[in-house]
Motif scaffolding. Structure first.
Motif, PDB file in Angstrom:
ATOM      1  N   UNK A 292       0.830  -1.209   0.000  1.00  0.00           N
ATOM      2  CA  UNK A 292       0.000   0.000   0.000  1.00  0.00           C
ATOM      3  C   UNK A 292       0.868   1.263   0.000  1.00  0.00           C
ATOM      4  N   UNK A 293       1.986   1.222   0.725  1.00  0.00           N
ATOM      5  CA  UNK A 293       2.883   2.379   0.770  1.00  0.00           C
ATOM      6  C   UNK A 293       3.472   2.647  -0.617  1.00  0.00           C
ATOM      7  N   UNK A 294       3.905   1.602  -1.300  1.00  0.00           N
ATOM      8  CA  UNK A 294       4.441   1.776  -2.663  1.00  0.00           C
ATOM      9  C   UNK A 294       3.375   2.362  -3.589  1.00  0.00           C
ATOM     10  N   UNK A 295       2.169   1.842  -3.486  1.00  0.00           N
ATOM     11  CA  UNK A 295       1.068   2.327  -4.322  1.00  0.00           C
ATOM     12  C   UNK A 295       0.744   3.793  -4.018  1.00  0.00           C
ATOM     13  N   UNK A 296       0.731   4.147  -2.745  1.00  0.00           N
ATOM     14  CA  UNK A 296       0.436   5.522  -2.339  1.00  0.00           C
ATOM     15  C   UNK A 296       1.489   6.484  -2.876  1.00  0.00           C
ATOM     16  N   UNK A 297       2.762   6.099  -2.796  1.00  0.00           N
ATOM     17  CA  UNK A 297       3.839   6.943  -3.311  1.00  0.00           C
ATOM     18  C   UNK A 297       3.734   7.063  -4.834  1.00  0.00           C
ATOM     19  N   UNK A 298       3.434   5.964  -5.521  1.00  0.00           N
ATOM     20  CA  UNK A 298       3.285   6.004  -6.980  1.00  0.00           C
ATOM     21  C   UNK A 298       2.129   6.909  -7.399  1.00  0.00           C
ATOM     22  N   UNK A 299       1.009   6.843  -6.671  1.00  0.00           N
ATOM     23  CA  UNK A 299      -0.122   7.727  -6.971  1.00  0.00           C
ATOM     24  C   UNK A 299       0.260   9.197  -6.760  1.00  0.00           C
ATOM     25  N   UNK A 300       1.004   9.468  -5.700  1.00  0.00           N
ATOM     26  CA  UNK A 300       1.442  10.842  -5.451  1.00  0.00           C
ATOM     27  C   UNK A 300       2.354  11.327  -6.570  1.00  0.00           C
ATOM     28  N   UNK A 301       3.182  10.432  -7.102  1.00  0.00           N
ATOM     29  CA  UNK A 301       4.077  10.791  -8.212  1.00  0.00           C
ATOM     30  C   UNK A 301       3.309  11.135  -9.485  1.00  0.00           C
ATOM     31  N   UNK A 302       2.097  10.588  -9.631  1.00  0.00           N
ATOM     32  CA  UNK A 302       1.268  10.893 -10.803  1.00  0.00           C
ATOM     33  C   UNK A 302       0.747  12.327 -10.774  1.00  0.00           C
ATOM     34  N   UNK A 303       0.635  12.902  -9.592  1.00  0.00           N
ATOM     35  CA  UNK A 303       0.031  14.231  -9.477  1.00  0.00           C
ATOM     36  C   UNK A 303       0.976  15.300  -8.941  1.00  0.00           C
ATOM     37  N   UNK A 304       2.154  14.886  -8.457  1.00  0.00           N
ATOM     38  CA  UNK A 304       3.055  15.814  -7.780  1.00  0.00           C
ATOM     39  C   UNK A 304       4.480  15.617  -8.280  1.00  0.00           C
ATOM     40  N   UNK A 305       5.211  16.702  -8.369  1.00  0.00           N
ATOM     41  CA  UNK A 305       6.602  16.616  -8.819  1.00  0.00           C
ATOM     42  C   UNK A 305       7.500  16.031  -7.735  1.00  0.00           C
ATOM     43  N   UNK A 306       8.625  15.488  -8.161  1.00  0.00           N
ATOM     44  CA  UNK A 306       9.626  15.023  -7.198  1.00  0.00           C
ATOM     45  C   UNK A 306      10.108  16.175  -6.321  1.00  0.00           C
ATOM     46  N   UNK A 307      10.192  17.357  -6.898  1.00  0.00           N
ATOM     47  CA  UNK A 307      10.608  18.517  -6.111  1.00  0.00           C
ATOM     48  C   UNK A 307       9.658  18.736  -4.935  1.00  0.00           C
ATOM     49  N   UNK A 308       8.352  18.733  -5.190  1.00  0.00           N
ATOM     50  CA  UNK A 308       7.370  18.926  -4.118  1.00  0.00           C
ATOM     51  C   UNK A 308       7.470  17.796  -3.088  1.00  0.00           C
ATOM     52  N   UNK A 309       7.681  16.581  -3.563  1.00  0.00           N
ATOM     53  CA  UNK A 309       7.813  15.449  -2.646  1.00  0.00           C
ATOM     54  C   UNK A 309       9.114  15.521  -1.845  1.00  0.00           C
ATOM     55  N   UNK A 310      10.125  16.196  -2.388  1.00  0.00           N
ATOM     56  CA  UNK A 310      11.381  16.339  -1.636  1.00  0.00           C
ATOM     57  C   UNK A 310      11.158  17.139  -0.357  1.00  0.00           C
ATOM     58  N   UNK A 311      10.228  18.068  -0.390  1.00  0.00           N
ATOM     59  CA  UNK A 311       9.895  18.844   0.808  1.00  0.00           C
ATOM     60  C   UNK A 311       9.244  17.957   1.863  1.00  0.00           C
ATOM     61  N   UNK A 312       8.387  17.046   1.408  1.00  0.00           N
ATOM     62  CA  UNK A 312       7.756  16.090   2.322  1.00  0.00           C
ATOM     63  C   UNK A 312       8.808  15.169   2.922  1.00  0.00           C
ATOM     64  N   UNK A 313       9.701  14.647   2.080  1.00  0.00           N
ATOM     65  CA  UNK A 313      10.747  13.743   2.567  1.00  0.00           C
ATOM     66  C   UNK A 313      11.634  14.441   3.596  1.00  0.00           C
ATOM     67  N   UNK A 314      11.977  15.694   3.336  1.00  0.00           N
ATOM     68  CA  UNK A 314      12.806  16.450   4.281  1.00  0.00           C
ATOM     69  C   UNK A 314      12.078  16.615   5.617  1.00  0.00           C
ATOM     70  N   UNK A 315      10.796  16.909   5.581  1.00  0.00           N
ATOM     71  CA  UNK A 315      10.027  17.086   6.810  1.00  0.00           C
ATOM     72  C   UNK A 315       9.939  15.779   7.590  1.00  0.00           C
ATOM     73  N   UNK A 316       9.756  14.674   6.885  1.00  0.00           N
ATOM     74  CA  UNK A 316       9.697  13.368   7.562  1.00  0.00           C
ATOM     75  C   UNK A 316      11.024  13.091   8.257  1.00  0.00           C
ATOM     76  N   UNK A 317      12.135  13.245   7.539  1.00  0.00           N
ATOM     77  CA  UNK A 317      13.445  13.013   8.153  1.00  0.00           C
ATOM     78  C   UNK A 317      13.685  13.959   9.319  1.00  0.00           C
TER      79      UNK A 317
END
Length: 135
Positions: A68-93
């Motif tokens: 489910x986690x892989x699927x959720x990330x793949x769906x997010x990639x369909x609608x959001x840029x890697x740049x935008x997701x980099x901000x999420x990854x930074x916040x998680x870390x």
């Protein structure tokens, strides 16, 4: 380690958590320490796995199945840029490798002052008060 924390991101609102095993996996996948990965994310010098791995592992740590986690990330990639997701990854870390001042593990030792205090008999410059106060 900290408990899971709710984060709203491009994939929705989910609990995220990174334990020591997940942090080590991030290090292995990125061939760098997690603090280096965080700095790469913040400095916009990241690789795709620097972005996707913390998000996926954070979702799994928060209780989502790997599939489910892989699927959720793949769906997010369909609608959001890697740049935008980099901000999420930074916040998680950031949330799981850094602690805010009030969120330090453990307790202060008995008799340990929380903030330094100044003697009541000292002027701001640290000189003792002698004689009457100037008028």
């Amino acid at each position: 380690m900290r408990q899971a924390e709710e984060i709203t991101w491009a994939g929705g609102e989910h609990p995220f958590r990174l334990d020591i095993g997940a942090l080590r996996t991030i290090e292995q996948r990125s061939d760098a320490g997690v603090s280096v990965v965080l700095l790469r994310l913040l400095g916009q010098q990241w690789k795709a796995d620097d972005v996707l791995t913390p998000i996926r592992l954070g979702l799994v740590g928060g209780g989502m199945s790997e599939r489910e986690a892989r699927s959720t990330v793949e769906k997010a990639l369909d609608t959001t840029s890697l740049f935008a997701l980099s901000l999420t990854a930074a916040e998680i870390l950031r949330r799981f490798i850094m602690f805010d001042g009030d969120d330090q593990p453990g307790e202060a030792q008995a008799g340990e002052a929380i903030s330094p205090t100044r003697s009541r008999t000292a002027e701001p410059a640290g000189q003792p008060i002698s004689g009457p106060e100037p008028r």
